[in-house]
Every structure is written in C-alpha cells, then in structure tokens.
Design a protein around this motif. Structure first.
Motif, PDB file in Angstrom:
ATOM      1  N   ARG A  76      31.626  39.012  41.631  1.00 50.90           N
ATOM      2  CA  ARG A  76      32.696  39.135  40.633  1.00 50.90           C
ATOM      3  C   ARG A  76      32.144  39.777  39.373  1.00 50.90           C
ATOM      4  NH1 ARG A  76      34.771  33.555  39.291  1.00 50.90           N
ATOM      5  NH2 ARG A  76      32.522  33.224  39.269  1.00 50.90           N
ATOM      6  N   CYS A  77      32.926  40.652  38.784  1.00 51.39           N
ATOM      7  CA  CYS A  77      32.486  41.336  37.572  1.00 51.39           C
ATOM      8  C   CYS A  77      33.703  41.745  36.756  1.00 51.39           C
ATOM      9  CB  CYS A  77      31.656  42.565  37.938  1.00 51.39           C
ATOM     10  SG  CYS A  77      31.233  43.574  36.503  1.00 51.39           S
ATOM     11  N   ASN A 124      36.386  44.629  37.600  1.00 53.37           N
ATOM     12  CA  ASN A 124      37.734  44.120  37.828  1.00 53.37           C
ATOM     13  C   ASN A 124      38.077  43.125  36.736  1.00 53.37           C
ATOM     14  OD1 ASN A 124      38.246  45.474  40.362  1.00 53.37           O
ATOM     15  ND2 ASN A 124      36.800  44.041  41.284  1.00 53.37           N
ATOM     16  N   PRO A 125      38.652  43.627  35.649  1.00 52.81           N
ATOM     17  CA  PRO A 125      38.904  42.757  34.488  1.00 52.81           C
ATOM     18  C   PRO A 125      39.629  41.480  34.894  1.00 52.81           C
ATOM     19  CG  PRO A 125      39.412  45.038  33.956  1.00 52.81           C
ATOM     20  CD  PRO A 125      39.096  45.003  35.412  1.00 52.81           C
ATOM     21  N   GLY A 126      39.075  40.383  34.430  1.00 53.16           N
ATOM     22  CA  GLY A 126      39.738  39.108  34.653  1.00 53.16           C
ATOM     23  C   GLY A 126      39.266  38.336  35.867  1.00 53.16           C
ATOM     24  N   GLU A 127      38.448  38.965  36.715  1.00 59.47           N
ATOM     25  CA  GLU A 127      38.080  38.236  37.942  1.00 59.47           C
ATOM     26  C   GLU A 127      36.927  37.264  37.724  1.00 59.47           C
ATOM     27  OE1 GLU A 127      36.820  40.499  41.303  1.00 59.47           O
ATOM     28  OE2 GLU A 127      35.040  41.286  40.342  1.00 59.47           O
ATOM     29  N   SER A 183      32.911  36.745  28.868  1.00 60.99           N
ATOM     30  CA  SER A 183      33.376  37.614  29.949  1.00 60.99           C
ATOM     31  C   SER A 183      32.285  38.536  30.462  1.00 60.99           C
ATOM     32  CB  SER A 183      34.561  38.464  29.477  1.00 60.99           C
ATOM     33  OG  SER A 183      34.141  39.337  28.444  1.00 60.99           O
ATOM     34  N   CYS A 184      31.238  38.753  29.691  1.00 55.06           N
ATOM     35  CA  CYS A 184      30.227  39.726  30.117  1.00 55.06           C
ATOM     36  C   CYS A 184      28.927  39.519  29.353  1.00 55.06           C
ATOM     37  CB  CYS A 184      30.727  41.156  29.902  1.00 55.06           C
ATOM     38  SG  CYS A 184      29.588  42.425  30.496  1.00 55.06           S
ATOM     39  N   VAL A 185      27.817  39.544  30.085  1.00 49.41           N
ATOM     40  CA  VAL A 185      26.496  39.398  29.463  1.00 49.41           C
ATOM     41  C   VAL A 185      25.590  40.579  29.814  1.00 49.41           C
ATOM     42  CG1 VAL A 185      26.576  36.884  29.293  1.00 49.41           C
ATOM     43  CG2 VAL A 185      25.732  37.953  31.405  1.00 49.41           C
ATOM     44  N   GLY A 229      36.587  40.587  24.991  1.00 46.11           N
ATOM     45  CA  GLY A 229      37.395  40.176  26.144  1.00 46.11           C
ATOM     46  C   GLY A 229      37.533  41.252  27.203  1.00 46.11           C
ATOM     47  N   ARG A 230      37.169  42.487  26.871  1.00 43.78           N
ATOM     48  CA  ARG A 230      37.406  43.592  27.801  1.00 43.78           C
ATOM     49  C   ARG A 230      36.126  44.390  28.053  1.00 43.78           C
ATOM     50  NH1 ARG A 230      42.372  45.835  28.839  1.00 43.78           N
ATOM     51  NH2 ARG A 230      41.155  47.061  30.302  1.00 43.78           N
TER      52      ARG A 230
END
Lengths: 181, 781, 328
Positions: free
Chosen positions: C127-128, C132-135, C155-157, C197-198
């Motif tokens: 998942r990423c 795929n935003p939000g997964e 949401s992302c590191v 967030g994006r």
C-alpha cells in the motif's frame, strides 16, 4: 527507424516501449550486451553512445535514433581484441563473464571521462586540470558495474594496466583505438 | 609454502623447461588402502599453472551464449505474475483483458496449465533438483508471497509484460506465519541436513561451561541473504515433438533433466538440458518454477518460449539463505584449552523445503574441546523455499564461532591466533577420524607474517584522522565432498586430439580450464590438444556444481575413464607396439602417447596406435568409485583470514582497507582461476559482513528488497586489493590432491571483518550486517 | 509498460505544444521515468522527449549560472564554473548514481525523480498513498530505515532521493518554468511539497508545466562549499544522510551560511533553523552542534531510522568543521 550500431546501419521498426538493450538483444541479435536487472542498478547493460557510457536498459531505443552505438561486439577490430579485452583475460577480470561486456564498455567510456578531466566522488581537488588515475579513482568510477563473482581486483588490474597510472607497463599498446576514443 | 606470485613465476620458468615425466595409470589409490593420485607427484606439468581461462576470448567479446540468448523460430516471450498474499487461495481470476491485448499468445493459470507432478525437492531423489516439493500452477492454492500465479506468452517481451499488468486476481487470504518470533512460538523441531541430524552431544558441555575459568556465551544473528547472480534466472524452452529441450542456466543439468521428466511424466532421455554458460549461480541456479512454467507454456502454446525472470522475479521465486540466531559459548582453562564448546540455535525454513541452514557444520571439526553441545533447531515460516547459498552453514556458522573465539581471546588477553593454535585438534574432535590433510597452523603463520599481524594494537588504539583502524583475523573452513554419480567419457582421435566429456558446469569457477589442464597432463598432451565438453545433460555422469565438490567428482571420473582408455589402447597396440606386453599400471601418458614408466623409450603415440588398429577414434566411458574417502578421513579445506577495517568515527561507515587470505586447500589446479575463486568468496563475505540483508516484511511475508538497488552487494569501491596465498600441500586422499575452493572464501570472512571492527572501535557487533547504524548505537566516536 | 506514443520536442515551446495536444509526460534521460513505467507505477499515454531542449550552461552577467534543464548531470559536474564556484553541486552530482546514469540523467529529470521507497516501488503488493491516494502507507510500520525524520506526515514518510537537489536547495537555486500561462520562477526549496495529506502531489508544477532551466545566484563565497554523503555502500547507493553546506566567516564569526540535508525528508531539506542559529555565531564545533540540534529538534524517528538524527548531527558538524578549517 535507423540506428548505427558498431558502425553498421540498421533499419528496423520499433515499439516505443523497446529499450535500447532489448533492441540489441532481441531484435538485432547482439546478445553480448547483458540484462542483469533491467532497472539501472547493475551496469551489465552498459554500452557506448557517441563514445559516452550509458545504461541501455533505461534507454528507450527511440531516443537513440541515428546515434553511434558501440557494444562489446564492436570493441575488437581486424587487428584483434581491444587491449582492454586482452587485459581482462590476462588479469582474470571475470569469472562467469556475465557482467564483463558492461565492465568493458564502462571502462572504455570511463577512461575517456578521466582523460578529459572529469572529476569523481573521490577526487580531492575539483579544480585540478588533470586527474591521476589511481586505483581508488578507477574503483569509484567503475562502481556502477556490479560483479557478483568477485572479479573486482582483476577488473581494476586490467583497467589500471590499459588506462591507469601503470598504463603501458605490461607491454600493451596504451593507445585507445580510434573508434571509441 | 608458495604464493600466487611465486607460482606464476615458477610456472613461467617451467613452461620453458619441458619436462618428460609420464603420468602413470594408477588404481584408485587415493581412496582408502591405496596410494595417492600419481598426478600429485608430477609438479612440472600443466596442473597448477596460471593458465588463462579457455573461454576468456568468448566472454570478453560477448560471444559466450547464455540461456536467454538462444534464438528459436517462432519464439514467444513469457512474463510471470506473482501472488501478493502469503497464504490462501485464488478466489477470482480475470484474464480476459490480458488475452485480448496485442501480441498475446496465451495466458496460463492453474486453470489451463498442463497437468504435472509436484516439484521433486532436493534430496527426495538423487537426481531431484527442486527447491521445494510444491505443485507448480496446478491449483488455486497460494503458499508464499510471490508465488507465480499466472504467465503470459506474447510475441514480444513488451507485449507480455503489458498484458500481465491487465490480469486481475482476487484472493482469499488465510492466516500465515511470517515472523520469526511467531514461528518460534509455534514450536521448533530438530534440523536434519542431507539425512543427518544436526546435533552433537559429547560430555556435559553446559555443566563444564558453568565452571570454566574463562568463558564467552553470546548470541549471534545473521539475516536472510540473496545469491544475486548478475544473470537473472532464465531458460529458452522448446518441445521438438515429444522431446523437451531446455537451454537453461543451471548448476545441475542432469538433475534438472530428470526432474522435468519426472514432472511431465516422460522418460529422462526425452529431456535435454543445456547450460553452456551460467552467469553466476552460488547455489541458486537449480530448478525453480520458471523452467517448469516455461516448458508447460511451450507445450500449451506449441511454440518455443523464452522465460527470463525480472530481477524482482528472482527475489520472489528463487530462495536464498535463511536467517539464523545462534548461541555460541566456549569454556576454557586458564591456559586457554577449551573445555566446552556450545553452538546451538534456530533457523527457519518453509513447510515445503528440506534445507535448514546447517550453521554447526564447521564447528563439528573446528577445535579440540572436552565437551560439545551443538544443535540446529528449525522453525517453519511461510516464504519462498530457502536454499543452498555459497557455503550453506559455514558462511554464517563461522561468523559465530570465529567471533566467539576472538571475544574469548580478548577476555583472556591471549593473541587470537595463538588461542586457535592452542586448540588445534589432532583428529576430528567429534567424529574421531584422522584428518586427511590439515595445515591450518602453517597457513596462519605464513598469513600473519605477510599481513603484518604483529603490528596489531589493542582495541580502539589506532586512529588516523576520522578513521579508527583495526586488524582482525578468523579461520575459514569448508568440507571436502565428492558426490556419487560421476561418469566421464574420454575420446581420442587419430589426430591426437582428446575430448573429455562430463555433464558438468562452468559458472566461472574455472572448471573447464582446470580440467583441460588435468586431462592434458594425464594424457601427456599439450593443452590445445584437449577439449573438455560440459554443460549438457546428454553428456555422461551426474554432477552437481555445488558443495565445492564438482572438481573432485570430475577428477575421479576422469581417473576412471583414463584407466579404461589406457586398457583399451594397450589392447589396440597389440604385439607390434613398443608397448607390447605391458600392463596398464606400467605405462603412462607422455608426449602425445603412452610410455613405459621406468623406460620412457618404450613409447608409442596415440595416433600411431589408432592408425595401426585402423581406428579413427577410441572412446571409453567409466564411472568413478563410490566416495568412501569421506568416511575414512575428516576432510576439509582451511583458511586463515586477515582483515584491516577502517571505521569512520563520525559516521560509522566501514571500509575494508586490506584483506589477506592464506589457504590450505590441497593442491591448486590453476593458480590464476583459484586466486579468483578465493577472492570472489571473500568479496561475497565482505557483503555478508557489511551490507547484505534480504528485507523480509514480517507483517506480510513479502520480500521488500527485490532489486539490486536495495540489496547491496559490494561495489568496486567497497573492494580492496585482496592478497591471497596458499600452502599448496596436496591432500593424498583426493583426486589430483585437490580440495574444493569455491565456497571456502566466504567462510570466516564475516568474523574476520567483525573482529577487525572490534579491534578498531572496541565495539562488538554480533548482528549482521554491520551497518553504520549499529556502530552508532554501540557508541563509536 | 503501458503503450504510449512518442514525440521529440525541438524546443520548449514545441514541448508545451505537444503536451497540450497529447497530454502525457516529459521524458529526459529516462533513468527514473522509464524504470517507473516498466514497474507500471507511471502509465503515461504519451512521452515527449525534452532532451533536445537547452543543454547549455550559461554564465550570467551578474556572475550567476543558468543551467539548461536538458544538461546532463555529468556536464554540470564537469563544468569549470560549477567546480570552482559551486563545488558542493559538483560533489553532490558526482556522489549520485553511477557514471552511466549521470551521463544520461538531465537536470530537469533529476529534480523530478521520485522516491526510492520500497513500498512505493512494490506496485503489486504494498500500500502506498503516493501511488494510490488514501489506501494507506506500508512503510510507516515497515522497513523505514531509509525514510524521513523531518517533515513527514501520517500519510507518507518517503524521502526525496536526489543528491543534486540538496546542493541546489543550499545554493538558493531557482527553477525556471514554462507553462500554458507563460514563464515563471520558483525557488527550488519551494518546488517540492512536503507530503501532508497528498503525498502523490509532489511539486508545485502545474499540469504541462516544464522546467526549462535552473539558475544559481552569484555568491562568491559559495566557492567554500562542499557536500558529504553517508550511505550503506562506498558508492552507488542512495543517501542515508547527506549534507550540503557553504560557509562564510568574517574574523572568527560566521557571517553567512547555507545548509541543506538529503535523506531526511520528502524534499531536499533546507536547514533554516540551523542557519539562523549559525549566523553571527563563532565558528566552533560547539556552535555547529547546537545549530544541528536546533534543526533536528523537530525530528521524528520511525522504528528503524532513529539513528539518522544522530548521524545527521554528526555529519553536519563534521562538514561545517571541514569548511571552517578550510577557511581558517
């Protein structure tokens, strides 16, 4: 679409998705250039384009239309093996032989970079006009060509003999052949 | 004591001094009860010379043809889709878009794949070559994360790869075991390796340890490793009527042919497997699902198939070395003599493989001690079947053993070399058999002298700018094996050219070159009059390029074939020959013919014998005797390894500045290619020590380092000039006096590096790889 | 690789025209985009080859440099003015990738390369939120040794993998952009987003907008600059930590400084807090350390990358000491 490979004109239709590597191996039958990872992480697919070393796996063939491509098959000439090919044999610069074509093409491109004064990560003085071809310089510049058999010492010995500080000392002709110089 | 340079110079001199000593035809004297291979006595022939690789000119021109480089008419390209769950079943399968995509010839799934028997796992039959015993695309079951679940065939690779991306699969996942801790909690079982329990108990080691004057008792951890051969696994496959032809990259052509025949339910002689060149194997190039899938798809499509695994594919469907967690404890008297040695721990394997990483094997014959306790326990995990990787067992077992000895020496204030020599065993310490030839002490003394070991300083004492500098040493060891099944054919023609044929393999070890030297010397021929044919299952014998035993297996088969050849030649020579009336053991190969050993004037050329007998060629085939030498002697190769490590006090980066390997591996057959084997093993050992770890996500069972950008093998700048030297003392109980050299280089190297890092920093890292974060945590600088 | 059409742009306007007609992506040397397309992470239906755009390095009247977006990485590192006046940039480029890749990769492509997070790359199995935003993000609790310690989000590191950009960020480089609305300029430090967030939205570039050049300001003291990269292999590996720095000292005081970090964040990380702490301070190891700590005070370690905080601090101090020593 026209390509110039090892001084030979080749006309072929091409899928834009085809890499220069797959063009060579699957369409033209020049299988000397190797596919090790197909993602730019091993260097086995190294070829020379207009004398510069590149990774043919990350190169879309369509981007190289009309350019001069030299592969391992183009290193030897009528007079016989390229001095570096002879040095690889003499110094046992390979075992399985799979990374070898990439090492050879990379070393020839690397030697030209060194000769024109391109610095490297390990070069101390960036402003130096000439850079000594020490073993450390050679090893850093060849680090994009992985070898798993562990022939690193033989590879660097061979390159050192032909292009490095010990150039010409073992009786090899130190001049680079015209076609790749 | 000879060294590479000496050997090279000696060989140069000897090349000019033509020697005329016949190589006799001896019975199998190197096996128990006989005399050593007469080749050992001949020190002035081809054997040992630094002959350049005979396949060198082809390889440097890119003209050596590898498995994926055979071109067949009407060929299709395969692309393989891998599962994304670890365990469960395929619930939904939509291949319509893929089938409709341009160029697609076939989409194969469990629904339409030809029926085949499951993979025959290694050890289930003497010719089995499979990494596990699972069925290949026969049902909806998923057994590991990354298992092949569909295959696309198309006219081009680009089309196949694209079509694969259009396949939609839905899974029903089931609970799987994917973490080491969970697997151990599920319970462990005793490990077995090649039929033997991985367990040794002599005396009461725990009690002895408890009362020992000095002791170490530590836990060492090694991660998963990947072979990472630069050539990805590949095969070009075709069915010619009912005949299956596989141009493969394998270190086991005959095993692979038998295994494929078994799976497809056809006779073994209906499968031909070739493997003329292998782009690195290290234990990984055996039978995995890709060859089977390629053959199945070729059958289904009725077209030839090229199947080349992507680099990701290699990580997903070809297993590597498994992780280990090892306890190593040593108890010692005040004088340094070991009283107890304990080596126990756990490794993991899958429910479908038979290969527990046997990390105690080197410990069984390493050192003398009063008591021993060793055991490998196995936990089961759901993953791709782990397998043999260069020196399985020894590579990681010696890390624990040789670090523990270094730690003990440090605690006792004894030089670690002297501590090892103090505990040098007179006979095999756990089996009791005599050593066939063990000269580790000589190797240490010579290596220490050349490396400058005496200049070693106390831990943390030497600093040059940002760099902490230290020296370390360790012992490497790998057993001599010879597997049964060796058969060789020797053919000699009226032109005086001989050809030796064996279904063996050249993966870069130098096999073809070294055995050309051996055959030429036995026959008394120049090198250019000898060809060694290999890499084809149609050739004689069952050979595995594994266990560092292929040279012994070939050598033994060649000895047998050579004897049979001489018997036939003497028969053909008849009464008109100068050789008339001589027995095989009275003659030997010399100058392109046979001569009486003690009367070389009685000589006739092979060409003359064949001409008089009106024969164009003589061809004989013979089998090697059973490998009983291993039962009579404890047989091993040894090395004394020396490392200078530099650790950056600011960043924790480690650089290996110098490395020396001093080897005791019997007689060296080719000084040039042997040096490369030693260096190659050591360099893989540097990777094991410093950078290599297959990232396995314990939440999902998925390999997350499925690329050469993530899995760090040493690059040129990581590799120092590596000095190698060897005793060159022949082992009287092996063919040619030689022992295997392919795997020993990696053994001990991890410990030599770790010990050097300890000496540089005063910090002991027991968890491989020794990355900079571990050194920072340990508080360097 | 998903099928696509291919066209070669003759100049920047042509590229824009092709892009507006066909959509699709600009292609430089291909060293990252071709790889991502093969992984089906990127699926453009059209590629516009922009390697024919400006590949010159021009010296500006004010002494700055204007580097065409199609200049190959090797050519930047080789350029005499870059080596003499912006050594950190030459060193950063030379420490990245391999000789072959540097010969292919363009300046524009290097800036727009995407993260090497293994979960981002595992298109099929992980998942990423970037793909795929939000997964969800499998890296946050997974193998995150290479990942961000600064500016990450739930949401992302992921980290930005470029070495070159770290030096450009330190040097206050400006990206020249050309889009449907015409030309504009953007500081390189603002071109990349933090994930927030994006994380799929990585830059301020508008659809179809093209990087045409990168401009380096004229600051003579940038000649006192360097780049240090710490990695798991001696060569040919992405950075765990990298530091680009330039130091200006008057007397015993730091009169000006530029400091940027690589391997720590979703973008090349300009160390403004450290710079503020250094300006006017004595050029001593103690102050270097305090400044590094000021920057790293906000660092948030993940399960496997906590070492990066100490490593970054040590590397910053060592780099500044080296520069201070050079000046002294």
């Amino acid at each position: 679409m026209r390509f110039v490979i090892n001084d030979t004109d080749i006309e072929t239709d091409i899928d834009p998705r085809t890499s220069l590597l797959d063009l060579l191996r699957e369409q033209i039958g020049l299988t000397g250039t190797k596919k090790g990872c197909n993602q730019g992480a091993c260097g086995a697919c190294t070829v020379l384009v207009d004398g510069e070393r590149i990774l043919s796996c990350l190169a879309l063939a369509v981007q190289y239309e009309g350019r001069q491509v030299t592969t391992v098959e183009g290193l030897a000439d009528q007079a016989g093996l390229h001095p570096l090919q002879k040095a690889f044999i003499e110094h046992d610069g390979f075992q399985c032989g799979y990374c070898t074509p990439g090492q050879l093409c990379s070393a020839i491109g690397m030697a030209a970079e060194l000769q024109r004064g391109l610095p490297s990560h390990v070069t101390g003085d960036l402003s130096a006009m000439a850079i000594r071809a020490t073993r450390e310089e050679l090893a850093e510049r060849m680090s994009g060509n992985l070898c798993r058999c562990g022939a690193h010492n033989g590879i660097i010995d061979a390159i050192d003999e032909v292009f490095g500080e010990r150039r010409g000392q073992q009786g090899y002709d130190a001049e680079m052949p015209e076609k790749v110089a | 004591m000879s060294i590479v340079k000496d050997a090279a110079e000696a060989a140069k001199g000897l090349a000019q001094a033509v020697t005329k000593k016949a190589i006799e035809v001896a019975p199998d004297g190197w096996v128990p009860g006989g005399t050593p291979d007469p080749l050992i006595r001949n020190q002035h022939g081809h054997v040992g010379k630094p002959v350049s690789r005979i396949d060198g000119p082809l390889k440097v021109q890119g003209a050596a043809r590898f498995a994926a480089e055979f071109t067949l008419y009407g060929m299709t390209y395969a692309s393989v889709l891998f599962s994304t769950i670890t365990k469960g079943r395929i619930a939904t399968l939509d291949t319509a878009d893929a089938e409709a995509a341009p160029g697609v010839v076939l989409v194969m799934t469990y629904r339409n794949a030809p029926r085949m028997r499951p993979m025959p796992a290694f050890g289930s039959n003497r010719m089995a070559a499979g990494g596990d015993d699972l069925p290949v695309m026969q049902d909806d079951r998923v057994h590991w994360n990354g298992q092949p679940v569909a295959l696309v065939l198309a006219d081009t690779q680009e089309q196949a790869d694209h079509a694969k991306s259009l396949i939609r699969i839905g899974y029903e996942a089931e609970a799987a075991t994917t973490s080491f801790e969970a697997a151990k909690a599920d319970g462990t079982e005793p490990g077995q390796f090649q039929g033997d329990p991985l367990q040794v108990t002599i005396g009461d080691a725990e009690t002895v340890l408890a009362s020992a004057a000095f002791k170490v008792d530590e836990t060492y951890r090694t991660p998963r490793h990947s072979h990472a051969a630069i050539e990805p696994h590949a095969a070009t496959v075709m069915w010619d009527g009912d005949m299956l032809v596989v141009h493969d990259a394998t270190q086991a052509v005959t095993h692979t042919a038998w295994s494929l025949a078994h799976m497809f339910g056809i006779e073994q002689d209906k499968v031909r497997v070739t493997s003329p060149y292998v782009g690195g194997g290290f234990g990984s190039k055996t039978l995995w699902q890709h060859q089977v899938l390629g053959a199945a798809a070729a059958k289904l499509a009725d077209r030839p198939v090229r199947i080349v695994l992507s680099r990701e594919g290699v990580f997903r469907i070809v297993g590597g070395r498994s992780l280990t967690e090892q306890r190593f404890a040593i108890g010692a008297e005040k004088d340094g003599c070991f009283t107890a040695m304990i080596h126990t721990g756990t490794t993991i394997m899958t429910p479908h493989s038979a290969m527990p990483e046997p990390f105690i094997v080197a410990t069984r014959s390493g050192y003398a001690a009063d008591s021993f306790k060793m055991e490998v326990r196995v936990a089961r995990i759901d993953m791709v079947a782990n397998t043999f990787m260069r020196a399985p067992g020894e590579a990681v077992g010696t890390f624990a053993m040789e670090c523990a000895i270094d730690e003990l020496a440090d605690r006792m204030g004894i030089d670690p070399i002297e501590l090892r020599i103090k505990n040098e065993p007179e006979k095999d310490p756990t089996v009791g058999t005599p050593f066939s030839s063990r000269n580790i002490v000589e190797a240490y003394r010579a290596g220490a002298e050349r490396f400058g070991w005496a200049r070693r300083q106390p831990p943390g004492a030497r600093r040059e700018g940002e760099w902490l500098v230290g020296l370390g040493c360790a012992t490497g060891t790998y057993p001599y094996y010879r597997m049964p099944g060796g058969v060789a054919r020797i053919s000699i023609g009226r032109d005086g050219h001989a050809c030796a044929s064996v279904a063996a393999h050249e993966m870069g070890m130098g096999t073809a070159t070294a055995h050309t030297q051996v055959v030429a010397e036995r026959l008394g021929l120049p090198l250019d009059q000898v060809t060694v044919e290999y890499g084809d299952s149609r050739l004689p014998g069952l050979f595995l390029a594994g266990g560092s035993q292929q040279s012994a297996a070939i050598g033994a088969a060649i000895i047998a074939a050579h004897r049979a050849l001489v018997v036939e030649l003497l028969k053909l020579a008849g009464n008109d020959s100068p050789l008339a009336g001589l027995k095989p053991e009275e003659v030997g190969g010399l100058d392109g013919g046979l001569a009486k050993l003690d009367e070389p004037a009685r000589w006739e050329s092979y060409a003359s014998i064949l001409a008089r007998a009106q024969r164009a060629e003589l061809s004989v085939e013979a089998a090697a005797p059973a490998p009983i030498e291993n039962q009579h002697w404890s047989m091993h190769s040894y090395s004394a390894l020396f490392c200078e490590a530099r650790v950056n006090a600011v960043t924790g980066e480690v650089r290996i500045a110098r490395f020396l390997g001093s080897f005791d591996c019997g007689r060296i057959l080719n000084a040039k290619t042997a040096a490369s084997q030693f260096r190659g093993g050591i360099i893989m050992g540097l990777g094991l020590a410093l950078t290599e770890e297959t990232a396995f996500d314990e939440r999902t069972g998925r390999v997350m380092s499925a690329s050469l950008a993530e899995y760090h093998i040493p690059a040129h700048l990581d590799v120092p000039a590596i000095d190698v030297m060897w005793t060159n003392i022949p082992d009287p109980h092996t063919p040619m006096g030689a022992r295997g050299i392919g795997e020993i280089g990696i053994t001990g190297t991890g410990a030599a590096v770790a010990n050097a890092i300890y000496n540089a920093t005063g910090r002991r890292i027991r968890d491989l790889p020794i990355t900079l974060d571990k050194l920072l945590s340990a508080g360097i600088g | 690789m998903t099928p696509f059409s291919f066209a070669r742009a003759t100049d920047a306007d042509d590229a824009l025209r092709l892009a507006s007609a066909r959509g699709g992506r600009y292609l430089g040397g291909g060293t990252n985009l071709v790889d991502l397309m093969r992984e089906t992470i990127e699926r453009p239906t059209a590629l516009i080859d922009v390697t024919g755009l400006s590949s010159t390095i021009g010296e500006r009247d004010d002494g700055g440099l204007l580097i065409g977006a199609a200049v190959r990485n090797t050519a930047v590192a080789e350029h005499a003015a870059v080596r003499a006046r912006y050594p950190a940039l030459a060193r950063a480029i030379l420490s990245g990738a391999s000789g072959q890749i540097r010969n292919m990769a363009t300046v524009g492509g290097n800036i727009l390369q995407r993260t090497r997070c293994a979960y981002f790359y595992d298109n099929a199995g992980s998942r990423c939120n970037k793909r795929n935003p939000g997964e969800g993000c499998d890296a946050i609790e997974g193998f995150n040794r290479m990942h961000a310690i600064l500016g990450a989000s739930p949401s992302c590191v992921a980290t930005h993998p470029s070495d070159m950009c770290v030096a450009l960020a330190a040097f206050d480089a400006t990206a020249h952009l050309l889009g449907a609305d015409g030309e504009r300029r953007l500081p390189l430090t603002e071109l990349h987003h933090l994930p927030n967030g994006r994380p799929d939205d990585e830059t301020l570039l508008k659809p179809g907008e093209l990087i045409t050049a990168v401009e380096l300001p004229a600051e003579r003291w940038f000649a006192r600059s360097t780049y240090r990269k710490v990695r798991d292999r001696a060569s040919y590996a992405f950075a765990l930590i990298s530091v680009a720095a330039a130091l200006k000292i008057d007397g015993d005081r730091i009169s000006d400084v530029r400091l940027a970090l690589g391997g720590v964040a979703h973008k090349p990380w300009r160390a403004h807090k450290a710079e503020a702490a250094l300006r006017g301070a004595p050029a001593t190891a103690e102050h270097f350390r305090d400044a590094a700590r000021a920057e790293l005070a906000g660092a948030v370690p993940l399960s496997h990358n906590g070492f990066k905080i100490e490593l970054a601090e040590r590397t910053i101090v060592a780099v500044l000491q080296e520069l201070a020593g050079e000046i002294a």
